[in-house]
Design a protein around this motif. Structure first.
Motif, mmCIF file in Angstrom:
data_model
loop_
_atom_site.group_PDB
_atom_site.id
_atom_site.type_symbol
_atom_site.label_atom_id
_atom_site.label_comp_id
_atom_site.label_asym_id
_atom_site.label_seq_id
_atom_site.Cartn_x
_atom_site.Cartn_y
_atom_site.Cartn_z
ATOM 1 N N LEU A 1 -20.601 -20.404 -13.799
ATOM 2 C CA LEU A 1 -20.106 -21.562 -13.484
ATOM 3 C C LEU A 1 -21.309 -23.075 -13.633
ATOM 4 C CD1 LEU A 1 -17.319 -23.595 -13.584
ATOM 5 C CD2 LEU A 1 -17.838 -23.414 -10.633
ATOM 6 N N LEU B 1 -14.903 -16.983 -17.540
ATOM 7 C CA LEU B 1 -15.801 -17.058 -16.626
ATOM 8 C C LEU B 1 -15.219 -15.710 -15.918
ATOM 9 C CD1 LEU B 1 -17.524 -19.246 -14.701
ATOM 10 C CD2 LEU B 1 -16.059 -18.048 -13.971
ATOM 11 N N LEU C 1 -11.889 -18.617 -10.499
ATOM 12 C CA LEU C 1 -12.374 -19.865 -10.321
ATOM 13 C C LEU C 1 -11.252 -20.729 -9.661
ATOM 14 C CD1 LEU C 1 -14.825 -21.491 -11.024
ATOM 15 C CD2 LEU C 1 -13.634 -21.666 -13.124
ATOM 16 N N PHE D 1 -13.019 -21.527 -18.597
ATOM 17 C CA PHE D 1 -12.907 -21.290 -17.040
ATOM 18 C C PHE D 1 -12.143 -20.076 -17.326
ATOM 19 C CE2 PHE D 1 -12.244 -26.197 -16.150
ATOM 20 C CZ PHE D 1 -13.792 -26.000 -16.002
ATOM 21 N N VAL E 1 -17.613 -31.250 -15.776
ATOM 22 C CA VAL E 1 -16.764 -29.874 -15.210
ATOM 23 C C VAL E 1 -15.419 -30.160 -14.449
ATOM 24 C CG1 VAL E 1 -17.522 -27.093 -14.427
ATOM 25 C CG2 VAL E 1 -19.324 -28.104 -16.187
#
Length: 627
Positions: free
Chosen positions: A307, A123, A150, A120, A319
């Motif tokens: 994602l 990302l 996120l 995460f 997820v």
């Protein structure tokens, strides 16, 4: 010998020969607990030197040699050809989905939780790296005045890149306020900078993009990606869009109510360009705004794809589960950190802005058992007559940041930290003013994001007794003309604490930006940087010393309008437990004829070619009495 990664059905390089012998599956050296495949099985480990021609390994597996380790994930295999080259290819095996996922979602194992937390965070980091590379403005490209994050399907912060704390803590609030008025679909991106909807101030423009599992009409929502960039010019009364004398939101620049910048995959560039150019106080650099918005959209789209790939690999259900697990873990860590405080005690503190406005906070455990925390800003000043007003988003950023300081484990900054926290913000106060729909009726806020946030952080740290005050300001400097606006924040001294001295000449607490390189500054703007150095002796004394501030001297080569938004010009940052206060800052405009014009904490002036601005920033407070 080498390892080559080949996509699709390609099997061998052009020079490679077919396998010399029939494929065989070698025996693994040993097995380890899986980190690349199903969590209820073991992962085989193979040594590269043990493999001969024809060897085939199907993932999940780990291939090691004296120089590297290669993860072979589920859905991939490695075959050794006749030349001894190990070739990885994707097999036709279907990647895991919600129906086939074998991850045990009843309880997150620590390894998987750590892996997903890092995925995460990565990302958001990748979003930020793309934004930095593709933006045009000095403020985004060089100073890195942006943040990426996120959020889950309800708009709560899950993970972020280590960007700007005052941005990051407010992005969840912003997303949830936007989602109350708009329901974005697949392919949409929403833009806003309005403080009523969680914006911090008008130069900070937020983009929110929903992430669906795929492009199908009824695809499943996975969460949201979000970024916030500070535009150093977005209109207003003064170049740089942070006018010191503003009393209303409309004076501070172009106001963007939540709306679609991208609608069902089609960008609305003509609409946003018209808004930037034809608002009552339009941007002085609309093309630069549009370029940075392009970069911000691209960053969000990269987060969307990242994602989606994570969901394709592990399943959407998995997820989303680990998003919740990240928040739950953060809540657990916060509760553990709060155990060091007396649940029967009230922790209170007061601070005053340079103009005398009172900031007050009380921290208490209402049950007396430490299971829930109340952070109450009741007693703080009423709505500020100038531009030092905050909002819910800014106060949330401060609280989230300070509580994160208490957690000793390296976890992502996320709103699970606030799960057991009640935040009390008195209405129509400096921390929670009302924002009518008409920008002419809204209070000014541009200094609240940068200066009030720093002083609120000082106040909360003081109440909890964590450390001495840092410089307590971002030392905002802006200058420009009818064609450009430049913005920078200048570092200062960090406060000392129990067992450590404060750092010198650093950005602290709510800000985390770079300073523009001298070469870029002098190339892009009509200035010469004559000095940029540590202001020795400005840190407060004590058993542990506060960090020193900065001296920055800029000579203007053309007429410009100057704005400064600062604090700690009348009194220095407090020391703690007997430590001494740091030295206050000051700023002086020195005319070409030698005349010196002191500037107030929040002030503006017009400079001519040859004039010099001298910025001296505060030092940090000391901790403990001198030996």
């Amino acid at each position: 010998e080498s390892l080559r990664v080949i996509a699709g059905e390609a099997l061998f390089a052009e020079t490679a020969a077919p396998p010399a012998v029939a494929p065989y599956v070698p025996a693994p050296v040993h097995t380890i607990f899986s980190t690349v495949g199903p969590t209820d099985s073991s992962t085989p480990v193979f040594r590269r030197q043990d493999l001969s021609a024809g060897a085939t390994i199907t993932g999940p597996a780990l291939l090691i040699d004296p120089f590297s380790s290669t993860v072979i994930e589920t859905g991939f295999s490695v075959v050794v050809d006749g030349l001894g080259t190990a070739i990885m290819r994707e097999t036709k095996q279907k990647r895991s989905s919600d129906k086939s996922s074998v991850v045990d979602i009843k309880k997150a194992d620590p390894i998987s939780l750590a892996l997903f937390s890092n995925r995460f965070t990565s990302l958001a980091l990748d979003m930020g790296a793309l934004l930095e590379r593709t933006a045009l403005s000095v403020n985004v490209r060089e100073r890195l005045d942006f943040s990426c994050a996120l959020l889950d399907t309800k708009g709560f912060l899950i993970a972020n890149a280590p960007h700007i704390p005052v941005h990051l803590g407010s992005l969840g609030v912003c997303a949830r306020r936007i989602l109350e008025v708009l329901q974005p679909e697949n392919g949409d991106t929403i833009v806003s900078n309005h403080p009523k909807y969680g914006g911090s101030h008008l130069p900070d423009v937020t983009l929110l993009t929903p992430v669906y599992a795929d492009d199908a009409p009824k695809a499943e929502l996975l969460g949201y990606v979000c970024n916030r960039c500070h535009h150093s010019e977005i209109g207003g009364d003064r170049p740089g869009s942070m006018p010191p004398n503003a009393t209303r939101l409309s004076q501070e620049g172009v106001v963007i109510f939540p709306d679609y910048l991208v609608r069902r995959g089609v960008a609305r560039w003509d609409w946003i360009k018209d808004l930037l150019q034809n608002s009552p106080l339009p941007s002085r650099a609309p093309e630069e705004n549009l370029a940075d918005l392009n970069a911000a959209v691209a960053a969000n789209l990269s987060g969307v794809e990242a994602l989606r790939n994570l969901a394709r690999e592990h399943g959407a259900k998995t997820v989303r589960y680990y998003m919740e697990a990240v928040k739950t873990h953060a809540a657990d860590q916060t509760r553990a950190a709060l155990q060091r405080f007396d649940p029967l005690k009230n922790y209170e503190a007061e601070e005053r802005l340079d103009d005398g406005s009172l900031l007050r906070v009380a921290v208490r455990f209402p049950s007396g058992e430490g299971d829930r925390l109340v952070i109450d800003f009741t007693g703080s000043a009423p709505i500020h007559p100038g531009n030092l007003n905050g909002n819910e988003a800014i106060a949330t950023s401060v609280v989230l940041y300070v509580l994160r300081l208490l957690i000793r484990e390296n976890i992502p900054l996320n709103e699970g930290i606030l799960q057991d926290v009640d935040l009390v913000l008195p209405k129509n106060s400096i921390v929670n003013p009302d924002f009518p729909d008409d920008p002419d009726q809204c209070p000014a806020v541009v200094g609240g994001n940068v200066e009030l946030s720093q002083r609120l952080t000082d106040t909360l740290l003081k109440a909890l007794g964590i450390c001495a005050a840092s410089q307590g300001t971002m030392n905002n400097l802006l200058f420009g003309s009818s064609s450009f606006g430049y913005y920078e924040t200048i570092g200062g001294g960090a406060g000392a604490g129990d067992g450590f001295d404060g750092a010198s000449a650093v950005q602290v607490h709510m800000t985390n930006t770079r300073i523009t390189d001298p070469e870029i500054l002098e190339q892009r703007y009509p200035v010469r940087l004559e000095a940029f150095e540590i202001q020795r002796g400005t840190g407060g004394g004590g058993r542990f010393w506060g960090g020193d501030g900065i001296l920055r001297r800029i000579r203007f080569l053309a007429p410009v309008q100057i704005s400064v938004l600062t604090q700690r010009r009348l009194s220095g940052p407090y020391g703690m437990n007997g430590g001494e206060s740091g030295a206050p800052g000051r700023q002086t405009l020195i005319r070409s004829n030698g005349e010196r014009l002191p500037l107030h904490s929040v002030d503006q002036a017009d400079a001519e070619a040859g004039d010099v601005l001298l910025m001296e920033t505060p030092g940090g407070g000391g901790y403990g009495e001198r030996a």
